[in-house]
Design an enzyme around this catalytic site. Structure first.
Site, short mmCIF file in Angstrom:
data_model
loop_
_atom_site.label_atom_id
_atom_site.label_comp_id
_atom_site.label_asym_id
_atom_site.label_seq_id
_atom_site.Cartn_x
_atom_site.Cartn_y
_atom_site.Cartn_z
N THR A 199 0.85 -1.20 0.00
CA THR A 199 0.00 0.00 0.00
C THR A 199 0.88 1.24 0.00
O THR A 199 2.07 1.16 -0.32
CB THR A 199 -0.99 -0.05 1.19
OG1 THR A 199 -1.94 1.01 1.04
CG2 THR A 199 -0.30 0.11 2.53
N ASN A 200 0.32 2.40 0.33
CA ASN A 200 1.11 3.64 0.38
C ASN A 200 0.62 4.49 1.54
O ASN A 200 -0.26 4.08 2.30
CB ASN A 200 1.02 4.37 -0.97
CG ASN A 200 -0.40 4.72 -1.31
OD1 ASN A 200 -1.05 5.50 -0.63
ND2 ASN A 200 -0.92 4.10 -2.37
N ARG A 201 1.16 5.69 1.67
CA ARG A 201 0.93 6.50 2.87
C ARG A 201 -0.32 7.37 2.80
O ARG A 201 -0.53 8.22 3.67
CB ARG A 201 2.14 7.40 3.12
CG ARG A 201 3.41 6.63 3.37
CD ARG A 201 4.58 7.58 3.66
NE ARG A 201 5.85 6.88 3.57
CZ ARG A 201 6.36 6.14 4.55
NH1 ARG A 201 5.72 5.99 5.68
NH2 ARG A 201 7.52 5.54 4.38
N SER A 202 -1.16 7.23 1.78
CA SER A 202 -2.35 8.09 1.71
C SER A 202 -3.33 7.77 2.84
O SER A 202 -3.61 6.60 3.13
CB SER A 202 -3.06 7.88 0.36
OG SER A 202 -4.29 8.56 0.36
N ALA B 4 -4.45 7.67 -4.16
CA ALA B 4 -3.09 7.20 -4.46
C ALA B 4 -3.22 5.72 -4.83
O ALA B 4 -3.23 4.85 -3.96
CB ALA B 4 -2.20 7.41 -3.24
#
Ligand code: PMT
Length: 212
Positions: free
Chosen positions: A21-24, A89
């Site tokens: 995943t990512n930091r959004s 994102a």
């Protein structure tokens, strides 16, 4: 006006317990949804997994997990939308194989093979009707303007909000942000560092009333 917004991260599964995943956090996209609701628009929010409360008064809330699910939801909702804002994102890659059982650790390194996900913005840009407004974001650590203008052209956006990320106090997960908003006709607006809630109001007012 019918407004369609996507927000938050996607999750691409590796096995039943792990994902990429990512930091959004969804803060920027949810702030835009709330600002559009306050202006009286009918808002559909397609959201990746976040810990924010669902805004009151949405026309529809569509929770998704993966980029593929987000692509499906956005393509289904797009025909009824007048304004589409792509703030999510979305993962650019996902594991080629999602293991059915939890991967066991072994002594050596583990290599994951990744494949491209669908570029949702590109797909929507190809389907856009003349009376629809398509707005993208560009999250960049380098060459902000060049990359943002390239993405606007490639993805057939009417507007792009360029977002310098990787600096403290703005971008992913922060309560505050600054944006440079570019229109496809060459206009450029600088939106100074401020809360994402105030930024969302300013962004919408420029997109909906560009002459004021
Ligand atoms: O959620 P927060 O913590 O508040 O953070 C907000 C944010 C930083 C996530 C947000 O402001 C932001 O910049 N969103 C876009 C992030 C991004 O993925 O940018 P990009 O430059 O990689 O992608 C360009 C555009 O294509 C974006 O509109 C993106 O939604 C879209 N895209 C990208 C990849 C993909 N597979 N499908 C897409 O639709």
């Amino acid at each position: 006006m019918n407004v369609l917004i996507n927000a938050g991260p996607t999750r691409e599964s590796i096995d039943p317990v792990r994902f990429i995943t990512n930091r959004s956090t969804g803060k920027m996209g949810y702030a835009i949804a709330e600002a559009a609701l306050k202006l009286g628009h009918a808002v559909t929010l397609v959201s990746g997994p976040v810990s924010l409360p669902v805004p009151d008064g949405l026309a529809a809330f569509i929770p998704i997990e993966s980029a593929a699910e987000m692509a499906g939801a956005m393509k289904q909702a797009m025909p009824g939308a007048d304004l589409i804002i792509l703030c999510a994102a979305v993962a650019d890659y996902r594991p080629v194989v999602c293991s059915r059982s939890k991967l066991k650790k072994s002594a050596g390194n583990l290599f994951l093979e990744l494949e491209r996900t669908e570029d949702i913005a590109l797909s929507l840009g190809k389907r856009k009707r003349g009376n629809q407004i398509l707005v993208g974001f560009a999250a960049e650590t380098d060459d902000l303007e060049t990359n943002a203008l390239r993405k606007m052209k490639e993805k057939n956006f009417d507007w792009i909000a360029a977002n310098e990320v990787g600096k403290p106090g703005r971008g992913f997960a922060s309560d505050n942000n600054a944006l440079t908003l570019y229109a496809s006709d060459g206009r450029r607006f600088q939106l100074e560092l401020q809360s994402k809630k105030r930024l969302a109001v300013e962004l919408l007012s420029l997109i909906l009333h560009p002459g004021e």
